[in-house]
Each structure stands twice: as structure tokens, then as C-alpha cells.
Motif scaffolding. Structure first.
Motif, PDB file in Angstrom:
ATOM      1  N   GLY A 146      47.817  44.504  29.041  1.00 18.98           N
ATOM      2  CA  GLY A 146      47.061  45.521  28.504  1.00 18.98           C
ATOM      3  C   GLY A 146      47.773  46.458  27.608  1.00 18.98           C
ATOM      4  O   GLY A 146      49.077  46.412  27.671  1.00 18.98           O
ATOM      5  N   PRO A 147      47.030  47.332  26.777  1.00 15.57           N
ATOM      6  CA  PRO A 147      47.814  48.218  25.913  1.00 15.57           C
ATOM      7  C   PRO A 147      48.807  49.250  26.743  1.00 15.57           C
ATOM      8  O   PRO A 147      48.334  49.653  28.088  1.00 15.57           O
ATOM      9  N   ASP A 148      49.947  49.838  25.988  1.00 12.86           N
ATOM     10  CA  ASP A 148      50.591  50.627  26.947  1.00 12.86           C
ATOM     11  C   ASP A 148      49.848  51.554  27.594  1.00 12.86           C
ATOM     12  O   ASP A 148      50.435  52.541  28.310  1.00 12.86           O
ATOM     13  N   LEU A 149      48.816  52.252  26.777  1.00 12.95           N
ATOM     14  CA  LEU A 149      48.465  53.545  27.439  1.00 12.95           C
ATOM     15  C   LEU A 149      47.310  53.189  28.446  1.00 12.95           C
ATOM     16  O   LEU A 149      46.851  54.022  29.195  1.00 12.95           O
ATOM     17  N   SER A 150      46.774  52.069  28.899  1.00  7.00           N
ATOM     18  CA  SER A 150      45.835  51.621  29.662  1.00  7.00           C
ATOM     19  C   SER A 150      46.233  50.347  30.398  1.00  7.00           C
ATOM     20  O   SER A 150      45.514  49.347  30.413  1.00  7.00           O
ATOM     21  N   ILE A 151      47.318  50.332  30.998  1.00 10.38           N
ATOM     22  CA  ILE A 151      47.866  48.873  31.631  1.00 10.38           C
ATOM     23  C   ILE A 151      46.790  48.733  33.017  1.00 10.38           C
ATOM     24  O   ILE A 151      46.356  49.638  33.447  1.00 10.38           O
ATOM     25  N   ASP A 152      46.471  47.376  33.146  1.00  9.49           N
ATOM     26  CA  ASP A 152      45.876  46.833  34.225  1.00  9.49           C
ATOM     27  C   ASP A 152      46.913  46.936  35.432  1.00  9.49           C
ATOM     28  O   ASP A 152      47.675  45.818  35.640  1.00  9.49           O
ATOM     29  N   ILE A 153      46.612  47.719  36.335  1.00  9.56           N
ATOM     30  CA  ILE A 153      47.606  47.973  37.296  1.00  9.56           C
ATOM     31  C   ILE A 153      47.411  46.941  38.496  1.00  9.56           C
ATOM     32  O   ILE A 153      48.238  46.351  38.967  1.00  9.56           O
ATOM     33  N   ASP A 154      45.930  46.345  38.595  1.00  8.44           N
ATOM     34  CA  ASP A 154      45.632  45.392  39.374  1.00  8.44           C
ATOM     35  C   ASP A 154      46.408  43.994  39.078  1.00  8.44           C
ATOM     36  O   ASP A 154      46.993  43.200  39.691  1.00  8.44           O
ATOM     37  N   ALA A 155      46.487  43.908  37.749  1.00  2.00           N
ATOM     38  CA  ALA A 155      47.095  42.595  37.193  1.00  2.00           C
ATOM     39  C   ALA A 155      48.674  42.729  37.382  1.00  2.00           C
ATOM     40  O   ALA A 155      49.313  41.718  37.765  1.00  2.00           O
ATOM     41  N   VAL A 156      49.292  43.978  37.375  1.00  2.00           N
ATOM     42  CA  VAL A 156      50.514  44.265  37.645  1.00  2.00           C
ATOM     43  C   VAL A 156      50.971  43.826  39.068  1.00  2.00           C
ATOM     44  O   VAL A 156      51.779  42.981  39.338  1.00  2.00           O
ATOM     45  N   ALA A 157      50.019  44.236  39.797  1.00  2.00           N
ATOM     46  CA  ALA A 157      50.147  44.037  41.450  1.00  2.00           C
ATOM     47  C   ALA A 157      50.146  42.473  41.596  1.00  2.00           C
ATOM     48  O   ALA A 157      51.155  42.085  42.500  1.00  2.00           O
ATOM     49  N   GLN A 158      49.642  41.738  41.049  1.00  2.00           N
ATOM     50  CA  GLN A 158      49.185  40.313  41.306  1.00  2.00           C
ATOM     51  C   GLN A 158      50.591  39.464  40.885  1.00  2.00           C
ATOM     52  O   GLN A 158      50.827  38.342  41.341  1.00  2.00           O
ATOM     53  N   LEU A 159      51.095  40.102  40.159  1.00  3.79           N
ATOM     54  CA  LEU A 159      52.641  39.507  39.777  1.00  3.79           C
ATOM     55  C   LEU A 159      53.660  39.823  40.827  1.00  3.79           C
ATOM     56  O   LEU A 159      54.826  39.039  40.516  1.00  3.79           O
ATOM     57  N   LYS A 160      53.600  40.753  41.751  1.00  4.00           N
ATOM     58  CA  LYS A 160      54.520  40.954  42.656  1.00  4.00           C
ATOM     59  C   LYS A 160      55.868  41.177  42.163  1.00  4.00           C
ATOM     60  O   LYS A 160      57.033  40.396  42.532  1.00  4.00           O
ATOM     61  N   PRO A 161      55.964  42.377  41.198  1.00  5.79           N
ATOM     62  CA  PRO A 161      57.197  42.421  40.647  1.00  5.79           C
ATOM     63  C   PRO A 161      57.969  43.409  41.770  1.00  5.79           C
ATOM     64  O   PRO A 161      57.620  44.232  42.451  1.00  5.79           O
ATOM     65  N   ASP A 162      59.369  43.080  41.458  1.00  3.70           N
ATOM     66  CA  ASP A 162      60.388  44.032  42.299  1.00  3.70           C
ATOM     67  C   ASP A 162      60.432  45.276  41.734  1.00  3.70           C
ATOM     68  O   ASP A 162      60.806  46.296  42.326  1.00  3.70           O
ATOM     69  N   LEU A 163      60.325  45.483  40.376  1.00  2.00           N
ATOM     70  CA  LEU A 163      60.368  46.613  39.679  1.00  2.00           C
ATOM     71  C   LEU A 163      59.608  46.768  38.377  1.00  2.00           C
ATOM     72  O   LEU A 163      59.443  45.752  37.735  1.00  2.00           O
ATOM     73  N   VAL A 164      58.882  47.759  38.196  1.00  5.40           N
ATOM     74  CA  VAL A 164      58.255  47.999  36.925  1.00  5.40           C
ATOM     75  C   VAL A 164      58.966  48.953  36.127  1.00  5.40           C
ATOM     76  O   VAL A 164      59.353  50.103  36.553  1.00  5.40           O
ATOM     77  N   LEU A 165      59.396  48.643  34.731  1.00  8.65           N
ATOM     78  CA  LEU A 165      59.910  49.619  33.792  1.00  8.65           C
ATOM     79  C   LEU A 165      58.796  50.386  33.140  1.00  8.65           C
ATOM     80  O   LEU A 165      58.127  49.910  32.351  1.00  8.65           O
TER      81      LEU A 165
END
Length: 255
Positions: free
Chosen positions: A43-62
């Protein structure tokens, strides 16, 4: 590690650390290095899809506060209990500190320290060249055309101007981003005009639009054809790629 970057400048810090292979997802505007274009877009930097982030199972988000409005992403990540490192550099020194901090966060503290030192060493090389110059041309940086926004004292482009052997026309204004108008710029009469419209590719910026503004044909920069259409990606992001922008504007001012 599995890293997600939700801001182009953060993606470019990971690239500067030579750890692109750790990235598993990026925001829609991250476009460097080229291989990140193949990663999942969140998603665009001002409105990131947080659910999509969670699905990637990141160790760290910058994450980032470099643009107003990104606070929503940070809150969303907190609500999902996703580990994040929040960056918000406003100066070249702070970018170096972030290079070092990201290095530590991804388990490479010595490498991060080494790359931060390299970044600062190149800056000091240009500072020495600039200090040796007596006459420094004025640069007007146009971030947005209507209403006009231009970087002020608290912005990295004031530093970049000085390191390149020039001076930012609005560098003494206290704001990091100064709202002004065509007449104010005309009266200040810059030696050079640098077009870096945020989010606009250089092929879509037309210098002729500047020539049509009231009284601007009498300005020194326009009379001498010193309008420079530059890549906003090299000047409008607080990332290590500002060094590339510095090299370019230095070569323009000191051919």
C-alpha cells in the motif's frame, strides 16, 4: 531476518547496508534497488495494509515519521503487536545514525557502524571542497509548484546545497518546509533553480511552466538557462541516496 519496509527511504537504508535479501515486503513507492519491485506491495506509505504486513510474519518492520500522516501506520503495527523500528531523520547526521541503528536491529552492528562512517566520510570530503570556495551560488529548490513549497533551514537540502558549494535560497527560514509564492522567489532572484516536485517523475516536469510565471523571465537563473530538472528520488527522501544527489548537484555547480 524477515524485514518489511513501509517507506522508500527505509528501503534504501537496507540497500545501503547491502541486505536487500532480508526484505519480504515494501510500500508501493519503494522503487530502489530494482529487485524490490518484485516484492509484495503493501500500500501507499500513508495508508499501509497492516493485515497484509502481518501475513508476511516479519521479524521487524522499518516504519517512519518522515512524512506527516504516517503515525497511523505506527499505531496499526502496535495494535497488531508487530515489532517495529521507527525512523525519522531530518539531517544527514541523523541519516547516518539511522544506518547504524538499522544495522544493530538486523544483527549486523559492526557493518552498520562501518557503513555509517563511509556515509559521513563522503560528506566531509564534500564539506572540505565547499569550504575552499569563496563564491557560492544560490539555489532555489522547488518541491511543489502551487502553492510553492521549498526546503528551509531544518532540511537536508540546505546541507546538500552547502556541501555542493552553493547556498539554499531559503536556508535561513526556520521551517523545514517553507510555503511561499512566485513573487517572493522572483525577488530573491536565485542563480539556479532545481525542480524536484515530490512524487513527480522528472519527465513530467516542464521548465517552460516556470518561464510563464509573472516576471520570472527576468530572473537570473532563467536568463542564464540554469533550470535543472532533477530526480526527486535523489533529493526528497531522507536516505543514503542523497549522496548520489549531492554528487550530481556538485557536478552541476562545479563543472
Amino acid at each position: 531476518m524477515r524485514i518489511v519496509s513501509i517507506c522508500p527511504s527505509n528501503t534504501e537504508i537496507v540497500a545501503y547496508l547491502e541486505q536487500e535479501e532480508m526484505l519480504v515486503g515494501v510500500d508501493n513507492y519503494s522503487d530502489f534497488p530494482e529487485q524490490v519491485m518484485q516484492l509484495p506491495r503493501l500500500g501507499p506509505d500513508l495508508s499501509i495494509d497492516i493485515d497484509a504486513v502481518a501475513q508476511l510474519k516479519p521479524d521487524l518492520v522499518l516504519s517512519s515519521l518522515s512524512v506527516p500522516g504516517m503515525e497511523k501506520n505506527i499505531e496499526g503495527l502496535r495494535e497488531h503487536n508487530i515489532p517495529q523500528l521507527i525512523l525519522n531523520p531530518g539531517s544527514l547526521q541523523e541519516i547516518a545514525a539511522d544506518i547504524e541503528e538499522v544495522g544493530k536491529a538486523i544483527g549486523l552492528p559492526e557493518h552498520g557502524e562501518k557503513k555509517a562512517k563511509e556515509f559521513l566520510q563522503e560528506i566531509e570530503t564534500y564539506r572540505a571542497k565547499s569550504n575552499a570556495k569563496e563564491k557560492k551560488p544560490s539555489l532555489y529548490w522547488e518541491w511543489w509548484p502551487k502553492p510553492i513549497f521549498t526546503p528551509g533551514q531544518g532540511n537536508w537540502l540546505t546541507e546538500i546545497s552547502e556541501l555542493a558549494g552553493g547556498v539554499n535560497l531559503f536556508g535561513e527560514e526556520k521551517e523545514a518546509s517553507v510555503k511561499t509564492d512566485w513573487e517572493d522567489v522572483r525577488e530573491r532572484n536565485p542563480d539556479h533553480i532545481c525542480m524536484v516536485w515530490v512524487g513527480v517523475k522528472e519527465e513530467k516536469m516542464n521548465p517552460d511552466l516556470l518561464r510563464k510565471r509573472p516576471g520570472w523571465l527576468e530572473m537570473k537563473a532563467i536568463k542564464e538557462d540554469k533550470i535543472h530538472v532533477l530526480e526527486e528520488s535523489l533529493y526528497c527522501r531522507p536516505s543514503p541516496r542523497l549522496l548520489e544527489g549531492l554528487r550530481k548537484i556538485h557536478s552541476i555547480l562545479q563543472p
